[in-house]
Design a protein around this motif. Structure first.
Motif, PDB file in Angstrom:
ATOM      1  N   LYS A 167       0.835  -1.203   0.000  1.00  0.00           N
ATOM      2  CA  LYS A 167       0.000   0.000   0.000  1.00  0.00           C
ATOM      3  C   LYS A 167       0.866   1.248   0.000  1.00  0.00           C
ATOM      4  O   LYS A 167       0.572   2.222  -0.697  1.00  0.00           O
ATOM      5  N   MET A 168       1.954   1.242   0.772  1.00  0.00           N
ATOM      6  CA  MET A 168       2.859   2.390   0.800  1.00  0.00           C
ATOM      7  C   MET A 168       3.451   2.644  -0.581  1.00  0.00           C
ATOM      8  O   MET A 168       3.632   3.794  -0.987  1.00  0.00           O
ATOM      9  N   HIS A 169       3.737   1.576  -1.288  1.00  0.00           N
ATOM     10  CA  HIS A 169       4.273   1.738  -2.640  1.00  0.00           C
ATOM     11  C   HIS A 169       3.249   2.443  -3.536  1.00  0.00           C
ATOM     12  O   HIS A 169       3.614   3.256  -4.387  1.00  0.00           O
ATOM     13  N   ILE A 170       1.976   2.127  -3.337  1.00  0.00           N
ATOM     14  CA  ILE A 170       0.922   2.774  -4.136  1.00  0.00           C
ATOM     15  C   ILE A 170       0.816   4.257  -3.802  1.00  0.00           C
ATOM     16  O   ILE A 170       0.900   5.117  -4.680  1.00  0.00           O
ATOM     17  N   THR A 171       0.640   4.566  -2.516  1.00  0.00           N
ATOM     18  CA  THR A 171       0.381   5.957  -2.126  1.00  0.00           C
ATOM     19  C   THR A 171       1.618   6.841  -2.230  1.00  0.00           C
ATOM     20  O   THR A 171       1.548   7.959  -2.746  1.00  0.00           O
ATOM     21  N   LEU A 172       2.752   6.337  -1.765  1.00  0.00           N
ATOM     22  CA  LEU A 172       3.976   7.130  -1.886  1.00  0.00           C
ATOM     23  C   LEU A 172       4.387   7.244  -3.348  1.00  0.00           C
ATOM     24  O   LEU A 172       4.945   8.271  -3.768  1.00  0.00           O
ATOM     25  N   GLY A 173       4.101   6.203  -4.118  1.00  0.00           N
ATOM     26  CA  GLY A 173       4.402   6.249  -5.546  1.00  0.00           C
ATOM     27  C   GLY A 173       3.578   7.292  -6.269  1.00  0.00           C
ATOM     28  O   GLY A 173       4.087   8.030  -7.122  1.00  0.00           O
ATOM     29  N   GLN A 174       2.292   7.382  -5.909  1.00  0.00           N
ATOM     30  CA  GLN A 174       1.397   8.363  -6.547  1.00  0.00           C
ATOM     31  C   GLN A 174       1.841   9.795  -6.281  1.00  0.00           C
ATOM     32  O   GLN A 174       1.625  10.684  -7.093  1.00  0.00           O
ATOM     33  N   THR A 175       2.419  10.022  -5.110  1.00  0.00           N
ATOM     34  CA  THR A 175       2.780  11.391  -4.712  1.00  0.00           C
ATOM     35  C   THR A 175       4.224  11.747  -5.043  1.00  0.00           C
ATOM     36  O   THR A 175       4.652  12.880  -4.811  1.00  0.00           O
ATOM     37  N   GLY A 176       4.975  10.781  -5.527  1.00  0.00           N
ATOM     38  CA  GLY A 176       6.370  11.054  -5.856  1.00  0.00           C
ATOM     39  C   GLY A 176       7.300  11.031  -4.651  1.00  0.00           C
ATOM     40  O   GLY A 176       8.474  11.400  -4.755  1.00  0.00           O
ATOM     41  N   LEU A 177       6.803  10.569  -3.513  1.00  0.00           N
ATOM     42  CA  LEU A 177       7.626  10.547  -2.301  1.00  0.00           C
ATOM     43  C   LEU A 177       8.387   9.234  -2.122  1.00  0.00           C
ATOM     44  O   LEU A 177       9.299   9.152  -1.298  1.00  0.00           O
ATOM     45  N   LEU A 178       8.018   8.218  -2.880  1.00  0.00           N
ATOM     46  CA  LEU A 178       8.624   6.899  -2.693  1.00  0.00           C
ATOM     47  C   LEU A 178      10.146   6.900  -2.794  1.00  0.00           C
ATOM     48  O   LEU A 178      10.812   6.256  -1.973  1.00  0.00           O
ATOM     49  N   PRO A 179      10.746   7.609  -3.757  1.00  0.00           N
ATOM     50  CA  PRO A 179      12.210   7.589  -3.847  1.00  0.00           C
ATOM     51  C   PRO A 179      12.910   8.109  -2.589  1.00  0.00           C
ATOM     52  O   PRO A 179      14.065   7.767  -2.336  1.00  0.00           O
ATOM     53  N   LEU A 180      12.207   8.903  -1.787  1.00  0.00           N
ATOM     54  CA  LEU A 180      12.804   9.438  -0.563  1.00  0.00           C
ATOM     55  C   LEU A 180      12.839   8.406   0.554  1.00  0.00           C
ATOM     56  O   LEU A 180      13.568   8.562   1.532  1.00  0.00           O
ATOM     57  N   PHE A 181      12.060   7.333   0.405  1.00  0.00           N
ATOM     58  CA  PHE A 181      11.919   6.377   1.494  1.00  0.00           C
ATOM     59  C   PHE A 181      12.068   4.909   1.102  1.00  0.00           C
ATOM     60  O   PHE A 181      11.971   4.037   1.962  1.00  0.00           O
ATOM     61  N   LYS A 182      12.282   4.623  -0.162  1.00  0.00           N
ATOM     62  CA  LYS A 182      12.241   3.225  -0.594  1.00  0.00           C
ATOM     63  C   LYS A 182      13.285   2.352   0.106  1.00  0.00           C
ATOM     64  O   LYS A 182      13.158   1.140   0.145  1.00  0.00           O
ATOM     65  N   HIS A 183      14.269   3.014   0.719  1.00  0.00           N
ATOM     66  CA  HIS A 183      15.298   2.282   1.454  1.00  0.00           C
ATOM     67  C   HIS A 183      14.802   1.805   2.810  1.00  0.00           C
ATOM     68  O   HIS A 183      15.421   0.948   3.425  1.00  0.00           O
ATOM     69  N   ALA A 184      13.697   2.363   3.295  1.00  0.00           N
ATOM     70  CA  ALA A 184      13.296   2.086   4.675  1.00  0.00           C
ATOM     71  C   ALA A 184      11.798   2.228   4.884  1.00  0.00           C
ATOM     72  O   ALA A 184      11.322   3.259   5.343  1.00  0.00           O
ATOM     73  N   LEU A 185      11.060   1.173   4.540  1.00  0.00           N
ATOM     74  CA  LEU A 185       9.619   1.145   4.755  1.00  0.00           C
ATOM     75  C   LEU A 185       9.297   0.019   5.738  1.00  0.00           C
ATOM     76  O   LEU A 185       9.587  -1.143   5.465  1.00  0.00           O
ATOM     77  N   PHE A 186       8.704   0.375   6.865  1.00  0.00           N
ATOM     78  CA  PHE A 186       8.379  -0.612   7.899  1.00  0.00           C
ATOM     79  C   PHE A 186       6.869  -0.676   8.088  1.00  0.00           C
ATOM     80  O   PHE A 186       6.201   0.348   8.191  1.00  0.00           O
ATOM     81  N   SER A 187       6.343  -1.893   8.138  1.00  0.00           N
ATOM     82  CA  SER A 187       4.913  -2.124   8.250  1.00  0.00           C
ATOM     83  C   SER A 187       4.579  -2.902   9.519  1.00  0.00           C
ATOM     84  O   SER A 187       5.402  -3.682  10.015  1.00  0.00           O
ATOM     85  N   SER A 188       3.366  -2.705  10.023  1.00  0.00           N
ATOM     86  CA  SER A 188       2.937  -3.441  11.216  1.00  0.00           C
ATOM     87  C   SER A 188       2.879  -4.947  10.960  1.00  0.00           C
ATOM     88  O   SER A 188       2.838  -5.738  11.902  1.00  0.00           O
ATOM     89  N   THR A 189       2.889  -5.339   9.668  1.00  0.00           N
ATOM     90  CA  THR A 189       2.919  -6.768   9.362  1.00  0.00           C
ATOM     91  C   THR A 189       4.250  -7.400   9.779  1.00  0.00           C
ATOM     92  O   THR A 189       4.374  -8.616   9.820  1.00  0.00           O
ATOM     93  N   MET A 190       5.241  -6.567  10.093  1.00  0.00           N
ATOM     94  CA  MET A 190       6.569  -7.059  10.456  1.00  0.00           C
ATOM     95  C   MET A 190       6.713  -7.331  11.954  1.00  0.00           C
ATOM     96  O   MET A 190       7.742  -7.866  12.397  1.00  0.00           O
ATOM     97  N   VAL A 191       5.710  -6.933  12.736  1.00  0.00           N
ATOM     98  CA  VAL A 191       5.782  -7.107  14.190  1.00  0.00           C
ATOM     99  C   VAL A 191       4.523  -7.813  14.687  1.00  0.00           C
ATOM    100  O   VAL A 191       3.525  -7.912  13.977  1.00  0.00           O
TER     101      VAL A 191
END
Length: 218
Positions: free
Chosen positions: A115-139
């Motif tokens: 989902k983050m890839h969709i929303t951050l991708g739409q806004t052009g913010l993904l390249p600023l964070f693609k190195h570090a995306l953490f989801s609640s599915t990880m904990v």
């Protein structure tokens, strides 16, 4: 206030303006399933929460949302956000200022990485964070528990005391405080639960340009 070493951003409502779209749909889905819920109720009570925990809370009242509820919800997100998601005003400028100061950043969201890839991708913010995306599915426990923020800080290599969190939900603010981090709580949306954010212990602000003055990044 000491200089932070890591700035942890929530995603929905902090980086991207999605909370109202999502909670309108959630209200429709819950009502259709036999659990009458208004947009306002969903916006106040379910913002910042993982859908797994929303389903658990709703089904505790005796209403069944179906075993595939979360999967159906996630499958519908590309269509929901297909018509254009906008970045929260002035947040890009703040992120760039943080990066210019040599401070690390990451995103820690109740949403899935897809989902983050969709929303951050739409806004052009993904390249600023693609190195570090953490989801609640990880904990094992999502917000308001501190697990996600602690996992993000540990993975990035920083102590909780050296981290600050940028949130917009009560659940996320509680999670950040429980993690031992300073939390700045954004209430620029008119539907934000300002009183709840205050009670949760957040440092309130309503404009991303103000945040640059509140957080010592220079």
């Amino acid at each position: 206030m000491s200089l932070p070493k890591l700035v942890i951003f929530d995603c929905d409502g902090v980086l991207v303006d999605t909370e109202n779209l999502a909670n309108r749909r959630l209200a429709e889905w819950l009502s259709a399933a036999g659990h009458p819920a208004s947009f306002e109720y969903c916006r106040k009570n379910f913002s910042g929460r993982a859908m797994v925990s929303v389903q658990k809370e709703v089904e505790a009242t005796g209403v069944s949302l179906g075993a595939d509820f979360v999967d159906r919800w996630n499958a519908g997100l590309p269509e929901l956000f297909a018509h254009g998601v906008e970045a929260v005003p002035y947040v890009r400028e703040f992120i760039e200022a943080v990066h210019a100061a040599g401070i690390a950043t990451c995103v820690a969201s109740s949403a899935r990485v897809s989902k983050m890839h969709i929303t951050l991708g739409q806004t052009g913010l993904l390249p600023l964070f693609k190195h570090a995306l953490f989801s609640s599915t990880m904990v094992s426990r999502g917000k308001p528990f501190p697990d996600l923020f602690l996992h993000a800080a540990s993975t990035m290599g920083f102590a909780p005391a050296d981290c600050i969190v940028i949130e917009d939900s009560v659940a996320g603010t509680l999670a950040g405080i429980a993690a031992g981090m300073r939390v700045f709580s954004y209430h620029g949306d008119p539907h934000s639960d300002r009183d709840g954010l205050t009670e949760a212990g957040g440092i309130l602000f309503d404009d991303m340009r103000e945040l640059a003055r509140l957080v010592p990044i220079h």
